[in-house]
Write a protein that holds these residues in place. Structure first.
Motif, mmCIF file in Angstrom:
data_model
loop_
_atom_site.group_PDB
_atom_site.id
_atom_site.type_symbol
_atom_site.label_atom_id
_atom_site.label_comp_id
_atom_site.label_asym_id
_atom_site.label_seq_id
_atom_site.Cartn_x
_atom_site.Cartn_y
_atom_site.Cartn_z
ATOM 1 N N SER A 130 40.775 39.183 29.624
ATOM 2 C CA SER A 130 40.620 40.190 28.570
ATOM 3 C C SER A 130 39.988 41.479 29.081
ATOM 4 O O SER A 130 39.612 42.347 28.303
ATOM 5 N N ILE A 131 39.879 41.613 30.411
ATOM 6 C CA ILE A 131 39.371 42.851 31.014
ATOM 7 C C ILE A 131 40.411 43.401 31.977
ATOM 8 O O ILE A 131 40.925 42.688 32.841
ATOM 9 N N CYS A 132 40.708 44.678 31.806
ATOM 10 C CA CYS A 132 41.531 45.415 32.767
ATOM 11 C C CYS A 132 40.592 46.210 33.672
ATOM 12 O O CYS A 132 39.613 46.791 33.205
ATOM 13 N N TYR A 133 40.895 46.193 34.967
ATOM 14 C CA TYR A 133 40.092 47.003 35.886
ATOM 15 C C TYR A 133 40.947 48.148 36.437
ATOM 16 O O TYR A 133 42.164 48.014 36.641
ATOM 17 N N ASN A 171 38.224 43.538 44.477
ATOM 18 C CA ASN A 171 37.840 44.721 45.266
ATOM 19 C C ASN A 171 37.329 45.861 44.388
ATOM 20 O O ASN A 171 37.688 47.030 44.580
ATOM 21 N N LEU A 172 36.499 45.510 43.405
ATOM 22 C CA LEU A 172 35.897 46.519 42.539
ATOM 23 C C LEU A 172 34.951 47.381 43.370
ATOM 24 O O LEU A 172 34.327 46.905 44.325
ATOM 25 N N ASN A 173 34.851 48.655 43.019
ATOM 26 C CA ASN A 173 33.984 49.560 43.767
ATOM 27 C C ASN A 173 33.161 50.414 42.819
ATOM 28 O O ASN A 173 33.267 50.285 41.593
ATOM 29 N N ILE A 198 45.496 49.019 39.198
ATOM 30 C CA ILE A 198 45.238 48.642 37.810
ATOM 31 C C ILE A 198 45.665 47.191 37.636
ATOM 32 O O ILE A 198 46.810 46.837 37.934
ATOM 33 N N GLY A 199 44.771 46.364 37.185
ATOM 34 C CA GLY A 199 45.084 44.942 37.009
ATOM 35 C C GLY A 199 44.158 44.315 35.989
ATOM 36 O O GLY A 199 43.369 44.998 35.338
ATOM 37 N N ASP A 200 44.239 42.989 35.854
ATOM 38 C CA ASP A 200 43.331 42.285 34.941
ATOM 39 C C ASP A 200 42.732 41.077 35.634
ATOM 40 O O ASP A 200 43.026 40.798 36.807
#
Length: 404
Positions: free
Chosen positions: A107-110, A77-79, A28-30
């Motif tokens: 302003s986006i958390c992934y 490293n979005l999947n 979890i990060g931004d």
């Protein structure tokens, strides 16, 4: 918290187990805290919270792009299982990442997962989770949802087969809503194209194979008349607002409450078919908006507005559609408006009505033909929008009852 939901598919039993979001996500990060260097020649877009719309990533015409080098340097490293949440300014919008070439802003958390995240996507959209996010916001002017809050968010989970069953069913509703929105979007684009081609004389109506007279260039003052009719003895109590999307509309319905004075005798009457020009700027309409009263009712508006009656309802209908375009409205008003101190707009009603001439149909039968065609299309859009509302209400009910 309930141990199981109000509605349940047959064959599933047992209590749901509560877990923290950080326990089920692998990361979890931004995004980037800063402004990258932009480029005009790239397929990699820099997105923020306002790009997360209706469960998807929306790339706008003004969305900035970055080079591939900057994109790779900030790779998260979005999947295919990644979910995105807007956490600054715009709060709580959830979107699925679908392998788009995007770089995230702060302003986006992934949330990266190593398993299918559809069930979690719907959990994050529930009222209870959204209310929790709102209760944990920090900041006075620009609200912020912290990564700590997201990591500690408690979510209820049933068995994996039940998760899959619920997620599949809710996805069917979600996809139908997206399809319905696309239907409305396509119909709206079609209507706008028809209006544009009408004013460019690329579409022409005929009367039993006979051409109507050529359109003529007219000022608004030549085909309409301003009226200053007031509201004696507060005879009419309905106060109208003028919205760029909804047009002339009941103020309480539009804004949730009335902002009018207690005594509205000095307010201007607006009859069915009247056109109203407001001098209130919006992002798309910096010099104000022009809309027709299509409510079928007599109401009142602020005395600051310009109210004018077209020669025919049908001609007013066409003018409404013409000024529904932010480009047409800007081009008409820009030469007339003078900006004053504190960015106030100076334009009187006479100047407004004596602006540039517009090419308009003068034959009343042709006006009727055009009105009939456009109103049929508008009615179709209205029907589709009502269907959309029913699907969205159905989704809200299912989220509230299939999930805890």
């Amino acid at each position: 918290m309930l141990a199981f939901p109000n509605l349940r598919f047959p064959g599933f039993i047992g209590d749901w187990k509560v877990k923290r979001l950080e326990a089920v996500a692998i990361k979890i990060g931004d995004g980037l805290h800063g402004t990258p260097s932009y480029t005009d020649d790239s397929e990699y877009y820099f997105i923020n919270g306002n790009n997360l719309v209706n469960g998807q990533i929306e790339i706008y015409g003004n969305t900035k792009a970055v080079t591939s080098e900057i994109y790779l340097k900030n790779n998260k490293n979005l999947n295919k299982n990644t979910l995105l949440i807007s956490i600054n300014g715009t709060i709580g919008n959830i979107a699925k990442y679908e392998n788009q070439k995007v770089m995230l802003g702060k302003s986006i958390c992934y949330l990266n997962f190593n398993h299918n995240s559809d069930f979690i996507f719907f959990l994050l959209n529930t009222k209870s989770v959204q209310d929790y996010f709102i209760s944990e916001l920090t900041g006075s002017t620009i609200k912020n949802l912290s990564l700590k809050t997201i990591r500690q968010t408690l979510l209820p989970f049933p068995s994996l087969p039940e998760q899959e069953k619920i997620a599949y069913f809710l996805s069917l509703i979600e996809n139908r809503i997206l399809t319905q929105k696309k239907i409305i979007e396509d119909l709206t684009v079609l209507k706008n194209i028809i209006v544009k081609k009408l004013f460019e004389n690329q579409i022409k109506f005929t009367n039993r194979d006979e051409a109507f007279p050529n359109w003529e260039k007219k000022r608004l003052s030549e085909i309409s008349k301003e009226h200053l009719n007031k509201n004696p003895d507060n005879l009419y109590s309905e106060v109208f607002s003028v919205s760029k999307h909804k047009g002339v509309i009941n103020q309480i319905e539009h804004l949730g409450r009335s902002f009018s004075a207690k005594d509205i005798k000095h307010y201007k009457l607006v009859y069915p078919g009247d056109l109203v020009y407001t001098k209130s700027p919006t992002s798309e309409f910096p010099f104000g908006i022009i809309k027709q009263n299509r409510t079928g009712r007599i109401g009142v508006v602020s005395p600051l507005y310009c109210v004018f009656t077209p020669q025919t309802f049908e001609l007013g209908y066409l003018l409404h559609e013409y000024f529904d375009s932010s480009v047409n409205t800007y081009n008409y008003l820009s030469p007339l408006v003078q900006k004053g101190a504190k960015n106030t707009m100076n334009i009187n009603n006479e100047t407004f009505l004596h602006g540039a001439k517009l090419l308009l149909p003068i034959d009343k039968m042709e006006q009727t033909y055009i009105y009939t065609a456009l109103s049929l299309l508008a009615n179709k859009i209205d029907v589709e929008e009502k269907i959309l509302i029913k699907y969205e209400n159905q989704k809200k009910f299912l989220l509230a009852n299939l999930l805890i």
